[in-house]
Design an enzyme around this catalytic site. Structure first.
Site, PDB file in Angstrom:
ATOM      1  N   ASN A   9       0.879  -1.175   0.000  1.00  0.00           N
ATOM      2  CA  ASN A   9       0.000   0.000   0.000  1.00  0.00           C
ATOM      3  C   ASN A   9       0.910   1.217   0.000  1.00  0.00           C
ATOM      4  O   ASN A   9       1.419   1.638   1.035  1.00  0.00           O
ATOM      5  CB  ASN A   9      -0.891  -0.047   1.257  1.00  0.00           C
ATOM      6  CG  ASN A   9      -1.795   1.165   1.352  1.00  0.00           C
ATOM      7  OD1 ASN A   9      -1.701   2.090   0.544  1.00  0.00           O
ATOM      8  ND2 ASN A   9      -2.668   1.167   2.345  1.00  0.00           N
ATOM      9  N   LYS A  16       2.966   0.937   3.351  1.00  0.00           N
ATOM     10  CA  LYS A  16       2.706  -0.193   4.253  1.00  0.00           C
ATOM     11  C   LYS A  16       2.835  -1.465   3.441  1.00  0.00           C
ATOM     12  O   LYS A  16       2.423  -1.498   2.275  1.00  0.00           O
ATOM     13  CB  LYS A  16       1.296  -0.103   4.836  1.00  0.00           C
ATOM     14  CG  LYS A  16       1.099   1.047   5.796  1.00  0.00           C
ATOM     15  CD  LYS A  16      -0.325   1.039   6.339  1.00  0.00           C
ATOM     16  CE  LYS A  16      -0.629   2.324   7.081  1.00  0.00           C
ATOM     17  NZ  LYS A  16      -2.041   2.629   7.166  1.00  0.00           N
ATOM     18  N   GLY A 211      -8.927   8.721   7.525  1.00  0.00           N
ATOM     19  CA  GLY A 211      -9.982   9.007   6.547  1.00  0.00           C
ATOM     20  C   GLY A 211     -11.221   8.270   7.027  1.00  0.00           C
ATOM     21  O   GLY A 211     -11.106   7.263   7.710  1.00  0.00           O
ATOM     22  N   ARG A 240      -9.505  16.120   6.960  1.00  0.00           N
ATOM     23  CA  ARG A 240     -10.371  16.565   5.856  1.00  0.00           C
ATOM     24  C   ARG A 240     -11.752  16.929   6.409  1.00  0.00           C
ATOM     25  O   ARG A 240     -12.224  16.289   7.339  1.00  0.00           O
ATOM     26  CB  ARG A 240     -10.535  15.458   4.815  1.00  0.00           C
ATOM     27  CG  ARG A 240      -9.231  14.970   4.229  1.00  0.00           C
ATOM     28  CD  ARG A 240      -9.510  13.896   3.176  1.00  0.00           C
ATOM     29  NE  ARG A 240      -8.381  13.010   3.028  1.00  0.00           N
ATOM     30  CZ  ARG A 240      -8.464  11.685   2.996  1.00  0.00           C
ATOM     31  NH1 ARG A 240      -9.639  11.079   3.070  1.00  0.00           N
ATOM     32  NH2 ARG A 240      -7.390  10.953   2.858  1.00  0.00           N
ATOM     33  N   GLY A 329      -9.601   2.211  12.685  1.00  0.00           N
ATOM     34  CA  GLY A 329      -9.036   2.628  13.976  1.00  0.00           C
ATOM     35  C   GLY A 329     -10.041   3.173  14.981  1.00  0.00           C
ATOM     36  O   GLY A 329     -10.125   2.694  16.112  1.00  0.00           O
ATOM     37  N   GLY A 331     -13.496   3.296  14.544  1.00  0.00           N
ATOM     38  CA  GLY A 331     -14.687   2.441  14.590  1.00  0.00           C
ATOM     39  C   GLY A 331     -14.481   1.198  15.438  1.00  0.00           C
ATOM     40  O   GLY A 331     -15.379   0.754  16.157  1.00  0.00           O
ATOM     41  N   GLU A 332     -13.263   0.640  15.387  1.00  0.00           N
ATOM     42  CA  GLU A 332     -12.999  -0.593  16.137  1.00  0.00           C
ATOM     43  C   GLU A 332     -12.683  -0.313  17.606  1.00  0.00           C
ATOM     44  O   GLU A 332     -12.862  -1.179  18.450  1.00  0.00           O
ATOM     45  CB  GLU A 332     -11.810  -1.349  15.504  1.00  0.00           C
ATOM     46  CG  GLU A 332     -12.144  -1.948  14.149  1.00  0.00           C
ATOM     47  CD  GLU A 332     -10.906  -2.438  13.405  1.00  0.00           C
ATOM     48  OE1 GLU A 332      -9.953  -2.893  14.052  1.00  0.00           O
ATOM     49  OE2 GLU A 332     -10.902  -2.344  12.158  1.00  0.00           O
TER      50      GLU A 332
HETATM   51  P1  ADP Z   1      -5.768   5.026   8.591  1.00  0.00           P
HETATM   52  O1  ADP Z   1      -6.879   5.736   7.903  1.00  0.00           O
HETATM   53  O2  ADP Z   1      -4.521   5.841   8.710  1.00  0.00           O
HETATM   54  O3  ADP Z   1      -5.538   3.594   8.134  1.00  0.00           O
HETATM   55  P2  ADP Z   1      -6.626   3.847  11.097  1.00  0.00           P
HETATM   56  O4  ADP Z   1      -7.728   2.968  10.625  1.00  0.00           O
HETATM   57  O5  ADP Z   1      -5.384   3.220  11.597  1.00  0.00           O
HETATM   58  O6  ADP Z   1      -6.290   4.978  10.053  1.00  0.00           O
HETATM   59  O7  ADP Z   1      -7.242   4.773  12.250  1.00  0.00           O
HETATM   60  C1  ADP Z   1      -6.497   5.798  12.825  1.00  0.00           C
HETATM   61  C2  ADP Z   1      -7.372   6.491  13.858  1.00  0.00           C
HETATM   62  O8  ADP Z   1      -7.817   5.519  14.832  1.00  0.00           O
HETATM   63  C3  ADP Z   1      -6.648   7.573  14.636  1.00  0.00           C
HETATM   64  O9  ADP Z   1      -7.469   8.720  14.768  1.00  0.00           O
HETATM   65  C4  ADP Z   1      -6.451   6.946  16.014  1.00  0.00           C
HETATM   66  O10 ADP Z   1      -6.437   7.882  17.031  1.00  0.00           O
HETATM   67  C5  ADP Z   1      -7.687   6.082  16.123  1.00  0.00           C
HETATM   68  N1  ADP Z   1      -7.509   5.070  17.164  1.00  0.00           N
HETATM   69  C6  ADP Z   1      -6.604   4.076  17.211  1.00  0.00           C
HETATM   70  N2  ADP Z   1      -6.700   3.410  18.390  1.00  0.00           N
HETATM   71  C7  ADP Z   1      -7.673   4.032  19.109  1.00  0.00           C
HETATM   72  C8  ADP Z   1      -8.244   3.831  20.405  1.00  0.00           C
HETATM   73  N3  ADP Z   1      -7.814   2.858  21.206  1.00  0.00           N
HETATM   74  N4  ADP Z   1      -9.248   4.669  20.792  1.00  0.00           N
HETATM   75  C9  ADP Z   1      -9.683   5.650  19.986  1.00  0.00           C
HETATM   76  N5  ADP Z   1      -9.169   5.886  18.755  1.00  0.00           N
HETATM   77  C10 ADP Z   1      -8.199   5.093  18.317  1.00  0.00           C
END
Ligand code: ADP
Length: 396
Positions: A9, A16, A211, A240, A329, A331-332
């Site tokens: 990616n 990545k 995003g 954004r 990130g 959502g999970e």
């Molecule tokens: P990307 O779009 O860069 O792939 P990710 O899916 O990794 O992003 O999500 C990144 C976001 O998830 C960041 O805003 C980060 O703060 C948030 N995040 C990661 N872990 C947690 C957590 N434990 N609680 C709340 N937010 C989190």
């Protein structure tokens, strides 16, 4: 046949990668190359229990990947001889041209490059990634998997902007949608979890990372999504803004003397949560809110307000909703975002179980009550695995 796939990616400032088995999902090694083009570049490479960190200048993507390959060698993996069956690439924009995983040849590569006009921040980096692996791993089939593909067949009213039709046709202006690999993957995983077929389900997906995007999926087919021609539209994101009055751009050009480059920078890098609160990371936002920061609180509330507006629209659009999925990130991981997005919606059949929502377990989990008419799920996304499987299926 081996099912070993190298997935790449290649983003605008980071790369990545993963080496994984497409069938089992077992990851042999993975890594991230960050801050490409800056003096303080960094590569974090993991293989089994070994974690290697290399810091120093990474002048460009090609060099970043070359250094990552050295780290593979340092952990005893020779990518040229280990038996990789396919290289899978995440490619952001497939335009109207590509909507299936596609075997890469010279012509395909040229077309992906031509589509850079639609994704100037992303497709050029994807092209460099492909050129680099073609050079570093010669003779292995390479497959492009497009972020826009899942949304290619959006119904016409959902994919059309209400602008001059001739202009739209001439410049390929339509709603394309992004994060499609993730939306498709988590909706399929949810169907498996529910022991149903995707064709029987109406689903709403919230992919909330840096995003963020939402989608409405009827019977396995995407019928709406929040991102458009570019990934700027829709939900509030890390940097954004999501939906904006289009009049804001000319207004700023007139009143604030901003030029096109200023506006592009503002919309891609300095808006969203960062623009409103100073931070784009959700965990940092949470800390600011705890400390009583009013701007951070407003940013969070705006984020939730927008998300609920999309939820309402998609619920009406789908009429019957079987499941709502949170992934990526935020959502999970964010208990609060899930709770606040769905609070007070019991009369619409959405009953969140507070304790399930707050209990973290690996894998897919149900966070609605057992008798909730709408099932709410947390489904970890895995775009690399989806890309690896698509690549293997094509090469097979
Ligand atoms: P990307 O779009 O860069 O792939 P990710 O899916 O990794 O992003 O999500 C990144 C976001 O998830 C960041 O805003 C980060 O703060 C948030 N995040 C990661 N872990 C947690 C957590 N434990 N609680 C709340 N937010 C989190």
């Amino acid at each position: 046949m081996s099912d070993l796939v190298f997935v790449l990616n290649s983003g605008s400032s980071s790369i990545k990668y993963q080496l994984l088995h497409a069938k089992s999902g077992e990851v042999l090694a993975s890594g991230i190359v960050e801050r490409i083009g800056e003096p303080d570049g960094k590569i974090v490479h993991e293989a089994g229990d070994t974690r290697l960190i290399r810091e120093g200048a990474i002048p460009d993507h090609r060099d970043g990947l070359r250094q990552a390959f050295e780290l593979f060698n340092d952990t005893g993996i020779d990518l040229k001889t280990i038996g990789i069956t396919a290289v899978g690439h995440r490619v952001v924009h497939g335009g109207e041209v590509f909507y299936q995983p596609t075997l890469i040849n010279k012509e395909v590569l040229e077309t992906i490059s031509r589509l850079s006009k639609l994704a100037p921040l992303h497709n050029p980096a994807n092209v460099i990634g492909i050129e680099s692996t073609l050079e570093l791993l010669p003779g292995i089939p390479e497959v492009a998997v497009f972020d826009t593909a899942f949304f290619h067949d959006l119904p016409a009213p959902a994919r059309t902007y209400a602008i001059d039709a001739k202009l739209a046709a001439e410049y390929d202006i339509r709603r394309y949608g992004f994060h499609g690999t993730s939306h498709q993957y988590v909706s399929e995983q949810a169907a498996k979890f529910l022991e149903r077929d995707t064709t029987e389900l109406n689903q709403i997906v919230f992919h909330l990372g840096n995003g963020a995007s939402a989608s409405a999926i009827r019977g396995g087919r995407a019928v709406d999504t929040s991102m458009g021609l570019t990934p700027l539209e829709g939900l509030v994101m890390g940097t954004r803004p999501g939906d904006l009055d289009p009049g804001i751009t000319p207004y700023l050009m007139h009143i604030a003397n901003m030029d096109l480059a200023d506006i592009e920078h503002l919309l891609n890098r300095e808006s969203g949560l960062k623009g409103m609160s100073g931070v784009n990371d959700f965990r940092a936002l949470g800390k600011l809110i705890e400390s009583g920061d009013a701007a951070a609180k407003l940013a969070y509330e705006t984020y939730i307000h927008r998300l609920r507006a999309y939820l309402g629209a998609y619920m009406l659009d789908l009429d019957r909703v079987d499941d709502i999925i949170f992934t990526a990130g935020v959502g999970e991981n964010s208990v609060e975002v899930r709770a606040d997005s769905l609070s007070g919606l019991e009369r619409y059949g959405i009953h969140l179980d507070g304790s399930r929502n707050a209990t973290r377990t690996p894998g897919i989990r149900r966070i609605s009550t057992d008798d909730s008419p709408v099932t709410v799920l947390v489904v970890p996304t895995n775009e690399e695995l989806a890309i690896a499987r698509a690549a293997i299926d094509l090469v097979d």
